[in-house]
Design an enzyme around this catalytic site. Structure first.
Site, PDB file in Angstrom:
ATOM      1  CG  HIS A  35      -0.288  -0.297   2.497  1.00 24.37           C
ATOM      2  ND1 HIS A  35       0.035  -1.586   2.873  1.00 24.37           N
ATOM      3  CD2 HIS A  35       0.134   0.505   3.505  1.00 24.37           C
ATOM      4  CE1 HIS A  35       0.623  -1.554   4.056  1.00 24.37           C
ATOM      5  NE2 HIS A  35       0.710  -0.296   4.458  1.00 24.37           N
TER       6      HIS A  35
ATOM      7  CG  HIS B  13       1.059   5.089   4.219  1.00 27.33           C
ATOM      8  ND1 HIS B  13       0.194   5.006   5.288  1.00 27.33           N
ATOM      9  CD2 HIS B  13       1.769   3.938   4.238  1.00 27.33           C
ATOM     10  CE1 HIS B  13       0.385   3.854   5.926  1.00 27.33           C
ATOM     11  NE2 HIS B  13       1.344   3.189   5.302  1.00 27.33           N
TER      12      HIS B  13
HETATM   13  P1  AMP Z   1       1.657   0.109   7.324  1.00 27.29           P
HETATM   14  O1  AMP Z   1       2.128   0.324   8.736  1.00 27.29           O
HETATM   15  O2  AMP Z   1       2.490   0.810   6.298  1.00 27.29           O
HETATM   16  O3  AMP Z   1       1.468  -1.370   7.036  1.00 27.29           O
HETATM   17  O4  AMP Z   1       0.246   0.816   7.241  1.00 27.29           O
HETATM   18  C1  AMP Z   1      -0.978   0.165   7.424  1.00 27.29           C
HETATM   19  C2  AMP Z   1      -2.020   1.237   7.481  1.00 27.29           C
HETATM   20  O5  AMP Z   1      -3.286   0.649   7.265  1.00 27.29           O
HETATM   21  C3  AMP Z   1      -2.077   1.985   8.809  1.00 27.29           C
HETATM   22  O6  AMP Z   1      -1.885   3.362   8.585  1.00 27.29           O
HETATM   23  C4  AMP Z   1      -3.475   1.675   9.328  1.00 27.29           C
HETATM   24  O7  AMP Z   1      -4.063   2.754  10.008  1.00 27.29           O
HETATM   25  C5  AMP Z   1      -4.220   1.355   8.054  1.00 27.29           C
HETATM   26  N1  AMP Z   1      -5.385   0.490   8.208  1.00 27.29           N
HETATM   27  C6  AMP Z   1      -5.456  -0.674   8.891  1.00 27.29           C
HETATM   28  N2  AMP Z   1      -6.682  -1.230   8.774  1.00 27.29           N
HETATM   29  C7  AMP Z   1      -7.409  -0.378   7.997  1.00 27.29           C
HETATM   30  C8  AMP Z   1      -8.748  -0.385   7.509  1.00 27.29           C
HETATM   31  N3  AMP Z   1      -9.603  -1.379   7.808  1.00 27.29           N
HETATM   32  N4  AMP Z   1      -9.160   0.654   6.742  1.00 27.29           N
HETATM   33  C9  AMP Z   1      -8.298   1.666   6.453  1.00 27.29           C
HETATM   34  N5  AMP Z   1      -7.021   1.719   6.862  1.00 27.29           N
HETATM   35  C10 AMP Z   1      -6.578   0.712   7.637  1.00 27.29           C
END
Ligand code: AMP
Ligand code: ZN
Length: 136
Positions: A99, A101
């Protein structure tokens, strides 16, 4: 990949605040935003990290990222933005579906307050250059 949260979002089995989608890409608001407008761009297909994603899906994500970034700038009025993509736990990856950001930034918003860079030795740069180019 039924246990993957982002695959479940893609499949509509978990909700999300969907901003945009096309055949390859989905884009939605992060539920724990660093700043308002913090958005995630993901490929609909499951790849764990940047090491796995196909060129086609990487390109599709990049194009959507640029368009959504423009919309977030306009919508939030933020004067800055970071594009961040974490790979593996030591880099802060918590969800193993790649993903991107998009994080709107304002001065003194307390995010990434340190950037522990230091000047490198020329010999250190040369050694690393040889190592990496040998792997290309
Ligand atoms: P990372 O630490 O780069 O893996 O980022 C994962 C991101 O996904 C974090 O910023 C979380 O807040 C976000 N996240 C986790 N679950 C969800 C969800 N159900 N909907 C939207 N964002 C999410
Ligand atoms: Zn997944």
């Amino acid at each position: 990949m039924p246990e993957c949260i982002f695959c479940q979002i893609v499949e509509g089995r978990l909700p999300c605040a969907r901003i945009y989608e096309n055949e390859r890409v989905l884009c939605f608001l992060d539920i724990n935003p660093i700043n308002p407008g913090h958005t995630l761009v993901i490929p609909k297909a499951h790849y764990a990290t940047m090491l796995d994603i196909t060129a086609e899906d990487m390109q599709a994500c990049s194009l959507v990222t640029r368009e959504v970034a423009r919309a977030i700038f306009r919508a939030t009025g933020a004067p800055g933005m970071n594009l961040l993509q974490n790979n593996f736990r030591p880099a802060g990856q918590h969800i193993d579906h790649i993903h991107f950001h998009l994080i709107p930034r304002r001065a003194n918003d307390n995010f990434m307050t340190t950037w522990p860079a230091r000047p490198a030795d020329p010999s250190e740069l040369e050694t690393m250059l040889v190592k990496i180019t040998a792997q290309m």
